[in-house]
Design a protein around this motif. Structure first.
Motif, PDB file in Angstrom:
ATOM      1  N   LYS A  47       0.833  -1.209   0.000  1.00  0.00           N
ATOM      2  CA  LYS A  47       0.000   0.000   0.000  1.00  0.00           C
ATOM      3  C   LYS A  47       0.866   1.257   0.000  1.00  0.00           C
ATOM      4  O   LYS A  47       0.576   2.224  -0.720  1.00  0.00           O
ATOM      5  N   PHE A  48       1.931   1.243   0.811  1.00  0.00           N
ATOM      6  CA  PHE A  48       2.797   2.425   0.859  1.00  0.00           C
ATOM      7  C   PHE A  48       3.475   2.658  -0.479  1.00  0.00           C
ATOM      8  O   PHE A  48       3.517   3.795  -0.985  1.00  0.00           O
ATOM      9  N   VAL A  49       4.035   1.596  -1.066  1.00  0.00           N
ATOM     10  CA  VAL A  49       4.728   1.735  -2.346  1.00  0.00           C
ATOM     11  C   VAL A  49       3.778   2.261  -3.411  1.00  0.00           C
ATOM     12  O   VAL A  49       4.116   3.181  -4.170  1.00  0.00           O
ATOM     13  N   ASP A  50       2.587   1.698  -3.477  1.00  0.00           N
ATOM     14  CA  ASP A  50       1.638   2.085  -4.526  1.00  0.00           C
ATOM     15  C   ASP A  50       1.108   3.503  -4.340  1.00  0.00           C
ATOM     16  O   ASP A  50       0.857   4.216  -5.321  1.00  0.00           O
ATOM     17  N   SER A  51       0.941   3.943  -3.097  1.00  0.00           N
ATOM     18  CA  SER A  51       0.319   5.252  -2.858  1.00  0.00           C
ATOM     19  C   SER A  51       1.319   6.387  -2.746  1.00  0.00           C
ATOM     20  O   SER A  51       1.050   7.511  -3.196  1.00  0.00           O
ATOM     21  N   ALA A  52       2.502   6.126  -2.179  1.00  0.00           N
ATOM     22  CA  ALA A  52       3.435   7.214  -1.875  1.00  0.00           C
ATOM     23  C   ALA A  52       4.608   7.313  -2.829  1.00  0.00           C
ATOM     24  O   ALA A  52       5.119   8.420  -3.070  1.00  0.00           O
ATOM     25  N   VAL A  53       5.058   6.200  -3.400  1.00  0.00           N
ATOM     26  CA  VAL A  53       6.293   6.201  -4.181  1.00  0.00           C
ATOM     27  C   VAL A  53       6.028   6.081  -5.684  1.00  0.00           C
ATOM     28  O   VAL A  53       6.599   6.826  -6.481  1.00  0.00           O
ATOM     29  N   ALA A  54       5.172   5.162  -6.068  1.00  0.00           N
ATOM     30  CA  ALA A  54       4.916   4.945  -7.500  1.00  0.00           C
ATOM     31  C   ALA A  54       4.417   6.190  -8.226  1.00  0.00           C
ATOM     32  O   ALA A  54       4.839   6.446  -9.366  1.00  0.00           O
ATOM     33  N   PRO A  55       3.548   7.019  -7.623  1.00  0.00           N
ATOM     34  CA  PRO A  55       3.070   8.202  -8.350  1.00  0.00           C
ATOM     35  C   PRO A  55       4.158   9.214  -8.691  1.00  0.00           C
ATOM     36  O   PRO A  55       3.929  10.108  -9.525  1.00  0.00           O
ATOM     37  N   LEU A  56       5.339   9.103  -8.078  1.00  0.00           N
ATOM     38  CA  LEU A  56       6.423  10.057  -8.326  1.00  0.00           C
ATOM     39  C   LEU A  56       7.375   9.596  -9.428  1.00  0.00           C
ATOM     40  O   LEU A  56       8.372  10.276  -9.708  1.00  0.00           O
ATOM     41  N   GLN A  57       7.076   8.468 -10.069  1.00  0.00           N
ATOM     42  CA  GLN A  57       7.975   7.914 -11.081  1.00  0.00           C
ATOM     43  C   GLN A  57       8.213   8.884 -12.235  1.00  0.00           C
ATOM     44  O   GLN A  57       9.351   9.158 -12.609  1.00  0.00           O
ATOM     45  N   ARG A  58       7.151   9.432 -12.803  1.00  0.00           N
ATOM     46  CA  ARG A  58       7.323  10.277 -13.982  1.00  0.00           C
ATOM     47  C   ARG A  58       7.952  11.623 -13.633  1.00  0.00           C
ATOM     48  O   ARG A  58       8.851  12.091 -14.339  1.00  0.00           O
ATOM     49  N   VAL A  59       7.524  12.247 -12.538  1.00  0.00           N
ATOM     50  CA  VAL A  59       8.097  13.547 -12.193  1.00  0.00           C
ATOM     51  C   VAL A  59       9.572  13.404 -11.864  1.00  0.00           C
ATOM     52  O   VAL A  59      10.387  14.299 -12.157  1.00  0.00           O
ATOM     53  N   GLY A  60       9.947  12.281 -11.275  1.00  0.00           N
ATOM     54  CA  GLY A  60      11.359  12.059 -10.997  1.00  0.00           C
ATOM     55  C   GLY A  60      12.186  12.018 -12.255  1.00  0.00           C
ATOM     56  O   GLY A  60      13.322  12.521 -12.288  1.00  0.00           O
ATOM     57  N   ASP A  61      11.641  11.438 -13.312  1.00  0.00           N
ATOM     58  CA  ASP A  61      12.363  11.334 -14.574  1.00  0.00           C
ATOM     59  C   ASP A  61      12.347  12.650 -15.339  1.00  0.00           C
ATOM     60  O   ASP A  61      13.371  13.074 -15.883  1.00  0.00           O
ATOM     61  N   GLU A  62      11.198  13.310 -15.399  1.00  0.00           N
ATOM     62  CA  GLU A  62      11.055  14.480 -16.255  1.00  0.00           C
ATOM     63  C   GLU A  62      11.591  15.759 -15.612  1.00  0.00           C
ATOM     64  O   GLU A  62      12.156  16.608 -16.302  1.00  0.00           O
ATOM     65  N   VAL A  63      11.433  15.906 -14.305  1.00  0.00           N
ATOM     66  CA  VAL A  63      11.962  17.090 -13.611  1.00  0.00           C
ATOM     67  C   VAL A  63      13.391  16.820 -13.152  1.00  0.00           C
ATOM     68  O   VAL A  63      14.294  17.638 -13.335  1.00  0.00           O
ATOM     69  N   GLY A  64      13.595  15.655 -12.555  1.00  0.00           N
ATOM     70  CA  GLY A  64      14.932  15.281 -12.113  1.00  0.00           C
ATOM     71  C   GLY A  64      15.424  16.107 -10.937  1.00  0.00           C
ATOM     72  O   GLY A  64      14.706  16.935 -10.372  1.00  0.00           O
ATOM     73  N   CYS A  65      16.668  15.856 -10.576  1.00  0.00           N
ATOM     74  CA  CYS A  65      17.307  16.595  -9.485  1.00  0.00           C
ATOM     75  C   CYS A  65      17.928  17.881 -10.030  1.00  0.00           C
ATOM     76  O   CYS A  65      18.471  17.902 -11.134  1.00  0.00           O
ATOM     77  N   GLN A  66      17.871  18.936  -9.240  1.00  0.00           N
ATOM     78  CA  GLN A  66      18.385  20.237  -9.637  1.00  0.00           C
ATOM     79  C   GLN A  66      19.584  20.613  -8.771  1.00  0.00           C
ATOM     80  O   GLN A  66      19.543  20.496  -7.546  1.00  0.00           O
ATOM     81  N   PHE A  67      20.661  21.058  -9.443  1.00  0.00           N
ATOM     82  CA  PHE A  67      21.896  21.423  -8.754  1.00  0.00           C
ATOM     83  C   PHE A  67      22.113  22.929  -8.816  1.00  0.00           C
ATOM     84  O   PHE A  67      21.944  23.548  -9.875  1.00  0.00           O
ATOM     85  N   SER A  68      22.487  23.517  -7.676  1.00  0.00           N
ATOM     86  CA  SER A  68      22.784  24.952  -7.643  1.00  0.00           C
ATOM     87  C   SER A  68      23.749  25.233  -6.510  1.00  0.00           C
ATOM     88  O   SER A  68      23.429  25.021  -5.331  1.00  0.00           O
ATOM     89  N   ALA A  69      24.965  25.688  -6.873  1.00  0.00           N
ATOM     90  CA  ALA A  69      25.961  26.147  -5.898  1.00  0.00           C
ATOM     91  C   ALA A  69      26.178  25.150  -4.766  1.00  0.00           C
ATOM     92  O   ALA A  69      26.176  25.504  -3.585  1.00  0.00           O
ATOM     93  N   GLY A  70      26.354  23.893  -5.129  1.00  0.00           N
ATOM     94  CA  GLY A  70      26.673  22.882  -4.136  1.00  0.00           C
ATOM     95  C   GLY A  70      25.488  22.223  -3.473  1.00  0.00           C
ATOM     96  O   GLY A  70      25.664  21.287  -2.673  1.00  0.00           O
ATOM     97  N   THR A  71      24.284  22.677  -3.747  1.00  0.00           N
ATOM     98  CA  THR A  71      23.099  22.068  -3.146  1.00  0.00           C
ATOM     99  C   THR A  71      22.306  21.319  -4.219  1.00  0.00           C
ATOM    100  O   THR A  71      22.347  21.665  -5.398  1.00  0.00           O
TER     101      THR A  71
END
Length: 575
Positions: A47-71
């Motif tokens: 239940k946790f995986v399906d409700s909290a983690v799986a919905p973030l799959q696409r945004v994680g790929d399309e937005v990704g991590c952002q880097f700025s001045a060491g953060t």
């Protein structure tokens, strides 16, 4: 990938095939963990995986991590999901209660991380090293370090990294240059740079515990001169340590996970374990990680299979043989072969991975020395096989599932192309699959002339069909002649290590499918209509489309061994 879709399959594999509850309840720490409690834990995990983690799959790929001045800022929703994850006690599932953990069997943690990887591989990279770091600190750190860091890492309140690789060194850790200079107060100052550090910087937790390989001033050259150090992002009292993220890599996949270049500028750290024995301490972390990487292969392949199976059940194309009208593509033999073959890898791979997790607990808590030794032998020999074989199939199998979609699979909106991209790295990190094969054959099998592998194969539980027994005997015979031939041709094991690992994997998968078949027949009389058929098609696919590879690998090995045995060095002509 909805974890709930695979819950019933996994329950069957654990309870009926492996009879896991009886195995772990025979161990003192898990005597009170019955099948009902385990089922409840897995139900809540799904239940946790399906409700909290799986919905973030696409945004994680399309937005990704952002880097700025060491953060580094993770994609939207990632931090909230991680905070819910650790506060819900999920990272501490298999950690000891005295360290803030829940004290549950390792196999339950394995199922959780398999689901997490399939649902959102990028997000799962963040907690992926927590348990390995916990084991490393627990077994090797000083009491003072344990008091300050162990519970924070065990619970996942603080995340951890494994800082090994340097730009000039790659997989050759003997070339590591990072230095650690002892200080009068017992700490060290660490200087150097590391690359490919997953989660080296992020906003998910308030602190990050870096475990860093470096050299003390009196260190000998090569891997025997490496020591391990704990270097936190934030020091006691709240001051920021001089640990700097210089950039994050632009990658083929895993955009939701920051892969960092880290610089240590006189960073404060402390020795973990003994001087110059850092690799021994680090391998506690790496071996735990390698099983989880194998599970990533299964999770990603399951996710790809679910997408392809659902698409095949809806898409109509042409007429299947014998049909009068256009057919669902799942009725075409080519598609059935693809889906059933990948199902065979998923189901068989799960049995091997879950059995390995059970052996990890037996190796720690078994009451008899012989039982513990046999479990340790299984883990040592099978872990590199699982890491290599399951991540290879995770990538190539996901690509095969993409093929089910035709051109639609190559289009982002269907989501399967992301799985293919994300899966590729698992064949590389935590020791490339080529290194896994060399580790298996050269360091583990040939080191004792193949006796350990022969004992493992002879001790496989359950009835052995004649054909399976013949393949096991063939593998033992090949191993013995390979050991002899390697004396004439020292390069031989390195040429054929990949073939050898694949042969071992196929023999083990055959054992897994024998166990599944036995359990399916045993429970058929009380199974709902059609449930027994769930295992029939992939079992047939394994026999028809997967297992014949053993003969190919055996032929390659025998041919190369014969060449080595015929090889005679030319006599050196005297002047």
């Amino acid at each position: 990938m909805p974890a709930c879709q695979s819950l019933a399959d996994i329950q069957f594999l654990l309870t009926e095939v492996l009879r896991a509850p009886a195995q772990w309840q025979a161990l003192a720490p898990f005597a009170d963990t019955d099948a009902d409690l385990a089922a409840q834990v897995l139900d809540e995990a799904a239940k946790f995986v399906d409700s909290a983690v799986a919905p973030l799959q696409r945004v994680g790929d399309e937005v990704g991590c952002q880097f700025s001045a060491g953060t580094v800022t993770t994609p939207p929703g990632f931090r909230d999901a991680y905070q819910a994850f650790w506060q819900g006690g999920w990272p501490a599932l298999a950690c000891a209660p005295e360290d803030g953990g829940q004290g549950l069997p390792a196999v339950l943690e394995c199922v959780l991380y398999e689901w997490l990887a399939g649902a959102n591989h990028g997000w799962t990279m963040a907690p992926g090293l927590v348990h390995g770091a916990y084991e490393c600190i627990r077994h090797h750190a000083s009491d003072a370090l344990k008091a300050q860091y162990l519970e924070k890492v065990a619970t996942g309140e603080w995340l951890a990294t494994m800082c090994l690789t340097e730009a000039h060194a790659g997989s050759d850790l003997g070339l590591v240059r990072t230095r650690a200079v002892p200080q009068p107060d017992g700490s060290v100052r660490v200087n150097g740079s590391k690359i490919f550090i997953s989660g080296g910087e992020h906003d998910l937790t308030d602190n990050i515990v870096h475990l860093v390989l470096a050299r003390l001033p009196d260190a000998p050259a090569g891997p025997k001169g490496l020591s391990l150090f704990l270097v936190p992002k934030v020091l006691e009292g709240g001051a920021r340590n001089t640990v700097v993220c210089e950039r994050i890599e632009e990658k083929m996949g895993l955009h939701g996970s920051p892969t960092c270049v880290m610089r240590f500028d006189d960073a404060t750290g402390w020795l973990v374990g003994e001087p110059h024995k850092g690799l021994a301490a680090m391998f506690v972390m790496m071996n735990a990680a390698r099983l989880h990487v194998g599970l990533q292969g299964i999770g990603l392949l399951e996710a790809a299979w679910q997408k392809a199976s659902a698409y095949a059940a809806e898409r109509r194309q042409m007429r299947a043989p014998g049909a009068k009208d256009t057919s669902l593509i799942q009725d075409h033999p080519a598609i059935r072969r693809t889906l059933q073959t990948q199902r065979a890898w998923i189901d068989g791979g799960r049995v091997l991975a879950y059995h390995t997790a059970l052996q990890l607990d037996i190796a720690k808590h078994g009451t008899e020395a012989g039982e513990r030794a046999a479990a340790q032998r299984w883990c040592a020999l099978v872990t590199p096989v699982l890491k290599s074989a399951l991540t290879t199939e995770g990538f190539h199998g996901a690509s095969a599932c993409l093929q089910v979609f035709g051109g639609h699979g190559y289009v982002r909106e269907w989501g399967i192309e992301q799985i293919v991209r994300d899966a590729r790295v698992a064949m590389i990190y935590e020791g490339t699959n080529e290194i896994q094969a060399i580790d298996l054959l050269v360091r583990k099998v040939l080191a004792d002339g193949g006796q350990g592998l022969a004992a493992l194969l002879a001790g496989l539980p359950g009835k052995t069909p004649a054909a399976a027994s013949a393949r096991r005997h063939a593998l033992v015979e090949i191993t013995q002649t390979l050991a002899i031939a390697a004396q004439s041709d020292p390069e031989l094991p390195y040429w054929v290590a990949d073939d050898y690992l694949r042969a071992v994997a196929l023999v083990l998968l055959e054992w897994a499918w024998c166990q599944i078949g036995n359990a399916s027949r045993r429970t058929h009389g009380r199974a709902p209509t059609g449930e027994a058929d769930r295992w029939t098609a992939p079992a047939q696919a394994f026999t028809q489309w997967v297992l014949p590879e053993f003969d190919l690998r055996a032929a390659i090995l025998r041919q190369r061994i014969a060449q080595a045995l015929e090889f005679k060095p030319k006599e050196v002509c005297s002047a």
